[in-house]
Design an enzyme around this catalytic site. Sequence first.
Site, PDB file in Angstrom:
ATOM      1  CB  SER A 144      -0.834  -0.048   1.300  1.00  0.00           C
ATOM      2  OG  SER A 144      -1.617   1.172   1.430  1.00  0.00           O
ATOM      3  CE1 TYR A 157      -4.860  -2.016   4.526  1.00  0.00           C
ATOM      4  CE2 TYR A 157      -3.762   0.112   4.093  1.00  0.00           C
ATOM      5  CZ  TYR A 157      -4.252  -0.940   3.791  1.00  0.00           C
ATOM      6  OH  TYR A 157      -4.123  -1.185   2.338  1.00  0.00           O
TER       7      TYR A 157
END
Length: 260
Positions: A144, A157
Amino acid sequence: MNLFSLQGKTALITGGTHGLGMAMAEGLAQAGAALLITSTTPSKLDEAIQRYQSQGFTATGYIFDVTDEHEAEKQVAAMEAWHGKIDILVNNAGIIKRVMAVDMSVEDFRKVIDVDLVGAFIMSKLVARSMIARKSGKIINICSMMSELGRDNVSAYASAKGGLKMLTKNLATEWARHNIQVNGIGPGYFATTQTEPIRVDGNPFNEFIISRTPAGHWGDPKDLAGTAIFLASDASKFINGQIIYVDGGILATIGKPANE
């Protein structure tokens, strides 16, 4: 173009029932790969398999949780027994909990780490065993932009995706000698069903993403297919431990230039 062919290959995509995982799986199938799709939700898995098969792709579904090492080991063994081998693993399964760090429970923090990072380790370890024996394999970890950047309310996350970036580099280091390439894809902001509610004119976050992205728009999930095919194919056989960010240029700049 044979460098990019996946004919005769089998690709395992965790969480490949929707969104970016499905877009990448469809790309791999278009290049010739047979698909193995995992999920924890039977209804979503059934719907996804029907979609793949309606396009003429070979696709088989498996229900299990990638964080359950014992169950994952059984399922991977079943896949290998039935399909012969797993040539490509895409560690796509993941969750996010948007909670400010000061308010986030340790339980929720650990859950995100478990799914997004530990699950990828478990699946890589299990699939790599036969890859090492065959001296061939491709592992693609879905990282990500949060592997590189921080942001409000995604501490768990970002921690998991930052860890996944480094896991990618370490597994590449260990397994390159066995002709296994371990790389990652870092998606930017994409137009999916999950982001649809905020992709409307006047929404502050929508305006922020468009203004922050040099390309000037959200990505199309299909934009990930080429990168997935590249990293899964012989075209990338000397690329190892790298993260390719498919983000419209966000990480390349401190901000979108003003219009002249």
